[in-house]
Design a protein around this motif. Structure first.
Motif, PDB file in Angstrom:
ATOM      1  N   ASN A 270      99.666   0.221 -49.412  1.00  0.00           N
ATOM      2  CA  ASN A 270      98.868   1.328 -49.934  1.00  0.00           C
ATOM      3  C   ASN A 270      98.230   0.991 -51.277  1.00  0.00           C
ATOM      4  N   HIS A 271      98.595  -0.156 -51.833  1.00  0.00           N
ATOM      5  CA  HIS A 271      98.023  -0.570 -53.114  1.00  0.00           C
ATOM      6  C   HIS A 271      96.521  -0.809 -52.934  1.00  0.00           C
ATOM      7  N   ILE A 272      95.724  -0.295 -53.859  1.00  0.00           N
ATOM      8  CA  ILE A 272      94.267  -0.333 -53.708  1.00  0.00           C
ATOM      9  C   ILE A 272      93.722  -1.750 -53.590  1.00  0.00           C
ATOM     10  N   GLU A 273      94.287  -2.687 -54.343  1.00  0.00           N
ATOM     11  CA  GLU A 273      93.808  -4.074 -54.289  1.00  0.00           C
ATOM     12  C   GLU A 273      94.087  -4.693 -52.929  1.00  0.00           C
ATOM     13  N   VAL A 274      95.281  -4.462 -52.403  1.00  0.00           N
ATOM     14  CA  VAL A 274      95.653  -5.000 -51.089  1.00  0.00           C
ATOM     15  C   VAL A 274      94.781  -4.399 -49.999  1.00  0.00           C
ATOM     16  N   ARG A 275      94.575  -3.090 -50.065  1.00  0.00           N
ATOM     17  CA  ARG A 275      93.747  -2.418 -49.048  1.00  0.00           C
ATOM     18  C   ARG A 275      92.307  -2.904 -49.095  1.00  0.00           C
ATOM     19  N   CYS A 276      91.802  -3.124 -50.319  1.00  0.00           N
ATOM     20  CA  CYS A 276      90.424  -3.601 -50.475  1.00  0.00           C
ATOM     21  C   CYS A 276      90.260  -4.980 -49.849  1.00  0.00           C
ATOM     22  N   VAL A 277      91.202  -5.890 -50.119  1.00  0.00           N
ATOM     23  CA  VAL A 277      91.142  -7.240 -49.557  1.00  0.00           C
ATOM     24  C   VAL A 277      91.249  -7.196 -48.036  1.00  0.00           C
ATOM     25  N   MET A 278      92.126  -6.341 -47.512  1.00  0.00           N
ATOM     26  CA  MET A 278      92.298  -6.232 -46.060  1.00  0.00           C
ATOM     27  C   MET A 278      91.014  -5.746 -45.390  1.00  0.00           C
ATOM     28  N   VAL A 279      90.355  -4.785 -46.017  1.00  0.00           N
ATOM     29  CA  VAL A 279      89.096  -4.268 -45.451  1.00  0.00           C
ATOM     30  C   VAL A 279      88.019  -5.350 -45.471  1.00  0.00           C
ATOM     31  N   LEU A 280      87.891  -6.045 -46.589  1.00  0.00           N
ATOM     32  CA  LEU A 280      86.885  -7.103 -46.696  1.00  0.00           C
ATOM     33  C   LEU A 280      87.115  -8.204 -45.661  1.00  0.00           C
ATOM     34  N   LEU A 281      88.376  -8.600 -45.492  1.00  0.00           N
ATOM     35  CA  LEU A 281      88.689  -9.638 -44.506  1.00  0.00           C
ATOM     36  C   LEU A 281      88.462  -9.146 -43.086  1.00  0.00           C
ATOM     37  N   ALA A 282      88.776  -7.880 -42.840  1.00  0.00           N
ATOM     38  CA  ALA A 282      88.588  -7.307 -41.497  1.00  0.00           C
ATOM     39  C   ALA A 282      87.112  -7.283 -41.107  1.00  0.00           C
ATOM     40  N   ILE A 283      86.240  -7.167 -42.120  1.00  0.00           N
ATOM     41  CA  ILE A 283      84.794  -7.147 -41.848  1.00  0.00           C
ATOM     42  C   ILE A 283      84.210  -8.557 -41.817  1.00  0.00           C
ATOM     43  N   ALA A 284      84.515  -9.333 -42.864  1.00  0.00           N
ATOM     44  CA  ALA A 284      83.896 -10.650 -43.014  1.00  0.00           C
ATOM     45  C   ALA A 284      84.483 -11.690 -42.074  1.00  0.00           C
ATOM     46  N   GLY A 285      85.793 -11.628 -41.811  1.00  0.00           N
ATOM     47  CA  GLY A 285      86.444 -12.627 -40.960  1.00  0.00           C
ATOM     48  C   GLY A 285      85.833 -12.733 -39.569  1.00  0.00           C
ATOM     49  N   PRO A 286      85.765 -11.632 -38.815  1.00  0.00           N
ATOM     50  CA  PRO A 286      85.171 -11.694 -37.469  1.00  0.00           C
ATOM     51  C   PRO A 286      83.700 -12.097 -37.470  1.00  0.00           C
ATOM     52  N   ILE A 287      82.947 -11.625 -38.475  1.00  0.00           N
ATOM     53  CA  ILE A 287      81.526 -11.995 -38.554  1.00  0.00           C
ATOM     54  C   ILE A 287      81.388 -13.501 -38.736  1.00  0.00           C
ATOM     55  N   GLY A 288      82.197 -14.067 -39.619  1.00  0.00           N
ATOM     56  CA  GLY A 288      82.161 -15.507 -39.839  1.00  0.00           C
ATOM     57  C   GLY A 288      82.566 -16.286 -38.611  1.00  0.00           C
ATOM     58  N   ALA A 289      83.574 -15.788 -37.886  1.00  0.00           N
ATOM     59  CA  ALA A 289      84.037 -16.473 -36.677  1.00  0.00           C
ATOM     60  C   ALA A 289      82.950 -16.490 -35.600  1.00  0.00           C
ATOM     61  N   VAL A 290      82.285 -15.366 -35.427  1.00  0.00           N
ATOM     62  CA  VAL A 290      81.199 -15.286 -34.436  1.00  0.00           C
ATOM     63  C   VAL A 290      80.083 -16.257 -34.799  1.00  0.00           C
ATOM     64  N   GLN A 291      79.754 -16.321 -36.086  1.00  0.00           N
ATOM     65  CA  GLN A 291      78.687 -17.210 -36.534  1.00  0.00           C
ATOM     66  C   GLN A 291      79.047 -18.668 -36.293  1.00  0.00           C
ATOM     67  N   LEU A 292      80.306 -19.038 -36.534  1.00  0.00           N
ATOM     68  CA  LEU A 292      80.748 -20.415 -36.316  1.00  0.00           C
ATOM     69  C   LEU A 292      80.677 -20.794 -34.846  1.00  0.00           C
ATOM     70  N   VAL A 293      80.963 -19.844 -33.961  1.00  0.00           N
ATOM     71  CA  VAL A 293      80.886 -20.102 -32.517  1.00  0.00           C
ATOM     72  C   VAL A 293      79.435 -20.228 -32.083  1.00  0.00           C
ATOM     73  N   LEU A 294      78.587 -19.304 -32.545  1.00  0.00           N
ATOM     74  CA  LEU A 294      77.176 -19.321 -32.149  1.00  0.00           C
ATOM     75  C   LEU A 294      76.449 -20.566 -32.656  1.00  0.00           C
ATOM     76  N   ASP A 295      76.858 -21.054 -33.828  1.00  0.00           N
ATOM     77  CA  ASP A 295      76.221 -22.242 -34.404  1.00  0.00           C
ATOM     78  C   ASP A 295      76.871 -23.542 -33.931  1.00  0.00           C
ATOM     79  N   HIS A 296      77.855 -23.414 -33.037  1.00  0.00           N
ATOM     80  CA  HIS A 296      78.565 -24.574 -32.467  1.00  0.00           C
ATOM     81  C   HIS A 296      79.230 -25.433 -33.557  1.00  0.00           C
ATOM     82  N   VAL A 297      79.672 -24.761 -34.628  1.00  0.00           N
ATOM     83  CA  VAL A 297      80.375 -25.464 -35.695  1.00  0.00           C
ATOM     84  C   VAL A 297      81.826 -25.687 -35.314  1.00  0.00           C
ATOM     85  N   SER A 298      82.426 -24.664 -34.702  1.00  0.00           N
ATOM     86  CA  SER A 298      83.829 -24.739 -34.284  1.00  0.00           C
ATOM     87  C   SER A 298      83.911 -25.014 -32.787  1.00  0.00           C
ATOM     88  N   PRO A 299      84.829 -25.908 -32.365  1.00  0.00           N
ATOM     89  CA  PRO A 299      84.927 -26.278 -30.950  1.00  0.00           C
ATOM     90  C   PRO A 299      85.531 -25.195 -30.053  1.00  0.00           C
TER      91      PRO A 299
END
Length: 320
Positions: A270-299
């Protein structure tokens, strides 16, 4: 208190702080020599650590002897900031000596020392061409820089003007009304994360020497590496996950970390810093993963997820 008495208090505080700093640096400078048990062929570099260690030990001893029996309780306004500046200048100067004695130029030595102590992680070192002693020494600079020079001194100085120095370095992690207790708790947390990282790395197949260096670097969020390709040298998802955990723990406010350490999981999440990081990762992580797959960077999708979250956490924590 008269102006003359206040100035005298500041000078006593400066001398005592510098004295304890020098003794602390002596330990850091001597620590890499332990590796000579395993790599005796590197004994020719021992003097690069013995000479500055002798200098810091002598300087620290003289300073503490001069201030023996004297204690400063309160510092004048802005005095703590000036003392802090001098502590950093002295630390960088002494810590540069081993680098200079093994062949670095003065600017390079100062750069590497400053980068290590400030946990910036930029480096002028060719990690394939230096000894194990230098590699460990770089990590030890991250160790004391990551937790904070003054935080360690606060634990030594107890309550004498400790809170003023503690605050001057930008620490807001007051886990107790006593600066000594706060510093002690933070040191325990910091050390526990590093120890846990070393154990997990070794269990994942990483050599012990590598585990010590990477665990310190990750928790300090400094980024110093002992391989040119950094943690990617191992190409291991488990090692990547461990590193992500350590980076997050090292970057998280120590107040929140203490909640996790004490089993107060609800308060931690419930700590604001932890929640903020979790939200940012929940948004940015999947977007980055999709981009790596579409750009054929990751096998593979799994590798894309691993690489995406690793990069996002490294960026958010400024580990680099």
């Amino acid at each position: 208190m008269s102006p003359q008495a206040s100035i005298r208090m500041d000078r006593i505080a400066l001398v005592r702080s510098l004295g304890f700093l020098c003794l602390m640096l002596t330990i850091i400078l001597l620590a890499p020599l332990f590796l000579l048990i395993f790599w005796p062929e590197e004994s020719h570099e021992a003097k690069a650590f013995l000479v500055p260690a002798a200098a810091t030990l002598l300087t620290g001893g003289i300073l503490l002897l001069c201030s023996r029996g004297q204690r400063a309780l309160v510092l004048r306004k802005h005095a703590s900031s000036m003392i802090l500046l001098l502590l950093w200048i002295v630390a960088v100067a002494f810590c540069s000596i081993p680098f200079m004695m093994v062949g670095y130029s003065v600017p390079q030595a100062a750069f590497e020392s400053m980068s290590g102590l400030t946990t910036t992680g930029l480096s002028v070192t060719d990690v394939t061409a230096v000894s194990h002693l230098i590699l460990l020494y770089r990590s030890l600079l991250h160790l004391i820089g990551g937790v904070g020079l003054v935080l360690v001194l606060t634990a030594i100085l107890a309550n004498y003007y400790g809170m003023q120095l503690f605050t001057a370095e930008g620490h807001t992690d007051r886990l107790s009304t006593s600066p000594f207790r706060s510093a002690r708790t933070i040191l325990i947390l910091y050390g526990s994360f590093i120890l846990a990282g070393i154990i997990l790395y070794v269990l994942s197949g990483m050599p012990l020497f590598d585990a010590v260096n990477y665990s310190i670097s990750a928790v300090a969020t400094g980024g110093f590496s002992i391989h040119p390709d950094s943690i990617g040298h191992y190409a291991s998802v488990p090692i990547d996950i461990i590193t992500m955990f350590l980076m997050l723990m090292g970057a998280t406010n120590f107040m929140a970390s203490s909640m996790l350490f004490r089993g107060r999981f609800k308060d931690y999440f419930n700590h604001i810093e932890v929640r903020c990081v979790m939200v940012l990762l929940a948004i940015a992580g999947p977007i980055g993963a999709v981009q790596l797959v579409l750009d054929h960077v990751s096998p593979s999708v799994l590798m894309a997820i691993d690489q995406s979250f690793f990069q996002m956490i490294s960026i958010l924590t400024t580990t680099g």
